[in-house]
Design a protein around this motif. Structure first.
Motif, PDB file in Angstrom:
ATOM      1  N   MET A   1       0.812  -1.189   0.000  1.00 22.01           N
ATOM      2  CA  MET A   1       0.000   0.000   0.000  1.00 22.01           C
ATOM      3  C   MET A   1       0.860   1.260   0.000  1.00 22.01           C
ATOM      4  O   MET A   1       0.547   2.217  -0.684  1.00 22.01           O
ATOM      5  CB  MET A   1      -0.914  -0.024   1.228  1.00 22.01           C
ATOM      6  N   ILE A   2       1.932   1.271   0.767  1.00 20.21           N
ATOM      7  CA  ILE A   2       2.799   2.455   0.796  1.00 20.21           C
ATOM      8  C   ILE A   2       4.147   2.179   0.136  1.00 20.21           C
ATOM      9  O   ILE A   2       5.069   2.949   0.279  1.00 20.21           O
ATOM     10  CB  ILE A   2       2.970   3.022   2.219  1.00 20.21           C
ATOM     11  N   GLY A   3       4.246   1.079  -0.593  1.00 23.19           N
ATOM     12  CA  GLY A   3       5.425   0.796  -1.394  1.00 23.19           C
ATOM     13  C   GLY A   3       6.610   0.259  -0.615  1.00 23.19           C
ATOM     14  O   GLY A   3       7.744   0.554  -0.956  1.00 23.19           O
ATOM     15  N   LEU A   4       6.367  -0.544   0.404  1.00 19.85           N
ATOM     16  CA  LEU A   4       7.457  -1.113   1.188  1.00 19.85           C
ATOM     17  C   LEU A   4       7.827  -2.493   0.668  1.00 19.85           C
ATOM     18  O   LEU A   4       6.972  -3.240   0.210  1.00 19.85           O
ATOM     19  CB  LEU A   4       7.057  -1.235   2.661  1.00 19.85           C
ATOM     20  N   ALA A   5       9.097  -2.823   0.767  1.00 22.44           N
ATOM     21  CA  ALA A   5       9.557  -4.177   0.467  1.00 22.44           C
ATOM     22  C   ALA A   5       9.300  -5.044   1.697  1.00 22.44           C
ATOM     23  O   ALA A   5       9.110  -4.536   2.802  1.00 22.44           O
ATOM     24  CB  ALA A   5      11.039  -4.163   0.115  1.00 22.44           C
TER      25      ALA A   5
ATOM     26  N   LEU B   1      -8.370   6.105  14.327  1.00 21.61           N
ATOM     27  CA  LEU B   1      -6.980   6.083  14.763  1.00 21.61           C
ATOM     28  C   LEU B   1      -6.141   6.892  13.783  1.00 21.61           C
ATOM     29  O   LEU B   1      -6.347   6.805  12.577  1.00 21.61           O
ATOM     30  CB  LEU B   1      -6.442   4.657  14.811  1.00 21.61           C
ATOM     31  N   SER B   2      -5.201   7.658  14.293  1.00 15.52           N
ATOM     32  CA  SER B   2      -4.243   8.354  13.428  1.00 15.52           C
ATOM     33  C   SER B   2      -2.850   8.125  14.000  1.00 15.52           C
ATOM     34  O   SER B   2      -2.680   8.031  15.215  1.00 15.52           O
ATOM     35  CB  SER B   2      -4.562   9.843  13.328  1.00 15.52           C
TER      36      SER B   2
ATOM     37  N   SER C   1       1.693   9.870   7.065  1.00 11.16           N
ATOM     38  CA  SER C   1       0.614  10.165   8.000  1.00 11.16           C
ATOM     39  C   SER C   1      -0.502   9.184   7.665  1.00 11.16           C
ATOM     40  O   SER C   1      -0.989   9.155   6.531  1.00 11.16           O
ATOM     41  CB  SER C   1       0.149  11.603   7.822  1.00 11.16           C
ATOM     42  N   CYS C   2      -0.906   8.380   8.643  1.00 10.24           N
ATOM     43  CA  CYS C   2      -1.871   7.310   8.381  1.00 10.24           C
ATOM     44  C   CYS C   2      -3.085   7.413   9.295  1.00 10.24           C
ATOM     45  O   CYS C   2      -2.994   7.952  10.405  1.00 10.24           O
ATOM     46  CB  CYS C   2      -1.211   5.946   8.604  1.00 10.24           C
TER      47      CYS C   2
ATOM     48  N   ALA D   1      -8.270  -1.226   6.774  1.00 12.54           N
ATOM     49  CA  ALA D   1      -7.019  -0.989   6.049  1.00 12.54           C
ATOM     50  C   ALA D   1      -6.657   0.487   6.214  1.00 12.54           C
ATOM     51  O   ALA D   1      -7.521   1.357   6.082  1.00 12.54           O
ATOM     52  CB  ALA D   1      -7.176  -1.334   4.584  1.00 12.54           C
ATOM     53  N   PRO D   2      -5.403   0.789   6.526  1.00 16.02           N
ATOM     54  CA  PRO D   2      -5.023   2.187   6.747  1.00 16.02           C
ATOM     55  C   PRO D   2      -4.988   2.988   5.455  1.00 16.02           C
ATOM     56  O   PRO D   2      -4.776   2.441   4.375  1.00 16.02           O
ATOM     57  CB  PRO D   2      -3.629   2.087   7.357  1.00 16.02           C
TER      58      PRO D   2
END
Length: 69
Positions: A1-5, A28-29, A41-42, A59-60
């Motif tokens: 989702m945020i492009g992490l390996a 939640l933040s 920022s999620c 899902a965030p």
């Protein structure tokens, strides 16, 4: 989702929750930071579980704050 390996580490900080709404849900933040310095920022929605079920977190939704250092 945020492009992490799969090997990227993520640190979650500044977690805040709103007061529960009429059905017990809370917004939640939080801030998510990778070891490479990317900052996001999620936010997500946590709803209470029923009887013996644990609470569920949606899902965030994350937006980049700092992409490169």
């Amino acid at each position: 989702m945020i492009g992490l390996a799969s090997s990227d580490e993520l640190t979650v900080s500044n977690v805040q929750a709103t007061s529960p709404d009429g059905l017990g849900g809370q917004q939640l933040s939080y801030t998510a930071t990778t070891v490479r310095g990317r900052v996001f920022s999620c936010s997500a929605l946590m709803t209470p579980g029923l009887l013996t079920e644990p609470p569920k977190v949606s899902a965030p939704h994350c937006t980049p704050v700092l992409v490169h250092q």
